[in-house]
Scaffold this motif. Structure first.
Motif, PDB file in Angstrom:
ATOM      1  N   VAL A   1      -3.443   7.478  -1.871  1.00 24.28           N
ATOM      2  CA  VAL A   1      -1.949   7.675  -1.332  1.00 24.28           C
ATOM      3  C   VAL A   1      -2.207   7.727   0.111  1.00 24.28           C
ATOM      4  CG1 VAL A   1       0.075   9.309  -1.170  1.00 24.28           C
ATOM      5  CG2 VAL A   1      -1.231   8.827  -3.315  1.00 24.28           C
TER       6      VAL A   1
ATOM      7  N   THR B   1       0.512   7.297   2.179  1.00 23.11           N
ATOM      8  CA  THR B   1       1.737   7.260   2.626  1.00 23.11           C
ATOM      9  C   THR B   1       2.242   8.195   3.577  1.00 23.11           C
ATOM     10  OG1 THR B   1       2.476   6.865   0.156  1.00 23.11           O
ATOM     11  CG2 THR B   1       4.367   7.640   1.633  1.00 23.11           C
TER      12      THR B   1
ATOM     13  N   ARG C   1       6.854  10.956  -2.398  1.00 18.39           N
ATOM     14  CA  ARG C   1       7.502   9.569  -2.158  1.00 18.39           C
ATOM     15  C   ARG C   1       6.732   8.471  -2.837  1.00 18.39           C
ATOM     16  NH1 ARG C   1       9.194   7.310   3.727  1.00 18.39           N
ATOM     17  NH2 ARG C   1       7.765   5.332   3.650  1.00 18.39           N
ATOM     18  N   PHE C   2       5.522   8.462  -3.054  1.00 17.83           N
ATOM     19  CA  PHE C   2       4.711   7.399  -3.709  1.00 17.83           C
ATOM     20  C   PHE C   2       4.872   7.286  -5.216  1.00 17.83           C
ATOM     21  CE2 PHE C   2       1.047   5.065  -5.107  1.00 17.83           C
ATOM     22  CZ  PHE C   2       1.407   3.865  -4.399  1.00 17.83           C
TER      23      PHE C   2
ATOM     24  N   LYS D   1       8.064   6.183  -6.414  1.00 18.25           N
ATOM     25  CA  LYS D   1       8.334   4.640  -6.040  1.00 18.25           C
ATOM     26  C   LYS D   1       7.300   3.923  -7.351  1.00 18.25           C
ATOM     27  CE  LYS D   1       9.401   4.201  -1.453  1.00 18.25           C
ATOM     28  NZ  LYS D   1       9.345   3.578  -0.248  1.00 18.25           N
TER      29      LYS D   1
ATOM     30  N   GLU E   1       5.281  -0.356  -1.027  1.00 15.56           N
ATOM     31  CA  GLU E   1       4.546   0.774  -0.058  1.00 15.56           C
ATOM     32  C   GLU E   1       3.328   0.462   0.146  1.00 15.56           C
ATOM     33  OE1 GLU E   1       5.726   4.960   1.323  1.00 15.56           O
ATOM     34  OE2 GLU E   1       6.826   2.950   1.039  1.00 15.56           O
TER      35      GLU E   1
ATOM     36  N   SER F   1      -0.650   1.367   0.094  1.00 16.11           N
ATOM     37  CA  SER F   1      -1.565   1.953  -0.744  1.00 16.11           C
ATOM     38  C   SER F   1      -2.882   1.365  -0.511  1.00 16.11           C
ATOM     39  CB  SER F   1      -0.999   2.160  -2.221  1.00 16.11           C
ATOM     40  OG  SER F   1      -1.730   3.032  -2.964  1.00 16.11           O
TER      41      SER F   1
END
Length: 330
Positions: free
Chosen positions: A147, A149, A236-237, A240, A253, A255
């Motif tokens: 992650v 993000t 958030r990740f 998604k 996104e 990653s």
């Protein structure tokens, strides 16, 4: 039915992350695992009027098995912060060992789950996770994510402060590479909508995205690090990934993934000289559907940043792989 697990749920990131996941309408079951306090955190969250049922597990009574069995998605913020007098190497060994143990549990009890690694150093802990999953014969590169993000969230926020954008979340800024210091490379030239960063502010902005964590540590006067913003980024990740598994299209996104195992990743691995790298990932029902090449479109300023990134990243990756293949003596 979606069962989500937070491994390390009682910590500074784990508690706010668990709160955000409890608030997610897409989750039916939320299992919390940690070495202390988890039943209390679970009891507290269970009073919130959202669909997810919450359970808390400790290592005793086969708690790891209870938490992980049947999991669809496992988010791992577990680990300890650096304490006074502790070297980075000391910290690495402890956190690497924690992640290794949790991934061994995932391999055993939920081998098909999506695994989202937050535990630092992500540049090394994701390769550690991959090696453990390979040893167990259950490694699916499309389902293992580092992650990164928070770097994206910071880039959006800090750019909005310069451009005057009222809602930073409307900006789409690819941040690629790794997840520490110089390995973090924001590609402002590829922002959508495009943004105009004054030349005299560019270096300071890049530095702020790369070392934003230091800003928080300083403001907390050494008593903590970026826990709340990291929890938001992790949520958030995770959200998604869940949306993509439920059929929502067009979710992209950045990653940190094992490039050779993801469609489109080979070309990026060749260009960067690294097997693990964060790039925008198109998410789908099976996880990482496609790695999107933004590296080849980097401008000259960004190419210089990338050069420093590759050097740092390869060392971090090797360190993670070595940790599993040649375990340090106790």
């Amino acid at each position: 039915m979606v069962k989500a697990v937070v491994a390390g749920a009682s910590g500074g990131i784990g508690q706010p992350l668990s709160l955000l996941l409890k608030n997610c309408q897409l989750i039916d079951e939320l299992a919390l695992y940690d070495v202390v306090n988890t039943p209390g955190v679970a009891a507290d969250l269970s009073h919130i009027s959202t669909p997810a049922t919450v359970t808390g597990y400790l290592p005793k009574d086969d708690g790891m098995k209870g938490a992980l069995t049947g999991a669809d998605i496992v988010v791992i913020p577990a680990g300890i912060p650096r304490k006074p007098g502790m070297t980075r190497d000391d910290l690495f060994k402890i956190n690497a060992g924690i992640v290794q143990g949790l991934i061994e549990g995932c391999a055993k009890y939920c081998p098909k789950a999506f695994i989202l690694v937050i535990s630092n150093p992500v540049n090394s802990t994701v390769p550690i996770a991959a090696e453990v999953l390979k040893k167990a014969g259950v490694f699916d590169p499309k389902k293992l994510f580092g992650v990164t993000t928070l770097d994206v969230v910071r880039a959006e926020t800090f750019v909005a402060e310069i451009t005057g954008e009222k809602n930073p979340g409307k900006l789409n800024i690819p941040v690629i590479g790794g997840h520490s210091g110089e390995t973090i490379v924001p590609l402002f030239s590829q922002s959508k909508p495009s943004v105009n960063i004054p030349a005299e502010k560019l270096d300071a902005l890049v530095n702020r995205v790369q070392f934003g964590g230091d800003e928080v540590v300083k403001a907390k006067e050494g008593a903590g690090s970026a826990t709340l913003s990291m929890a938001y980024a992790g949520y958030r990740f995770a959200e998604k990934v869940i949306k993509a598994t439920k059929g929502e299209k067009g979710i992209v996104e950045p990653s940190y993934v094992y490039l050779p195992g993801v469609d489109g990743g080979d070309a990026i691995a060749k260009a960067t000289g690294t097997e693990y790298f964060s790039v925008p990932i198109e998410l789908g029902a099976n996880g990482a559907e496609k790695a999107i090449d933004v590296v080849s479109s980097a401008n000259d300023h960004e190419k210089k940043l990338l050069k420093a990134c590759y050097e740092g990243l390869n060392g971090n990756i090797t360190k993670g792989i070595e940790f599993v293949q040649n375990p340090p003596s106790k």
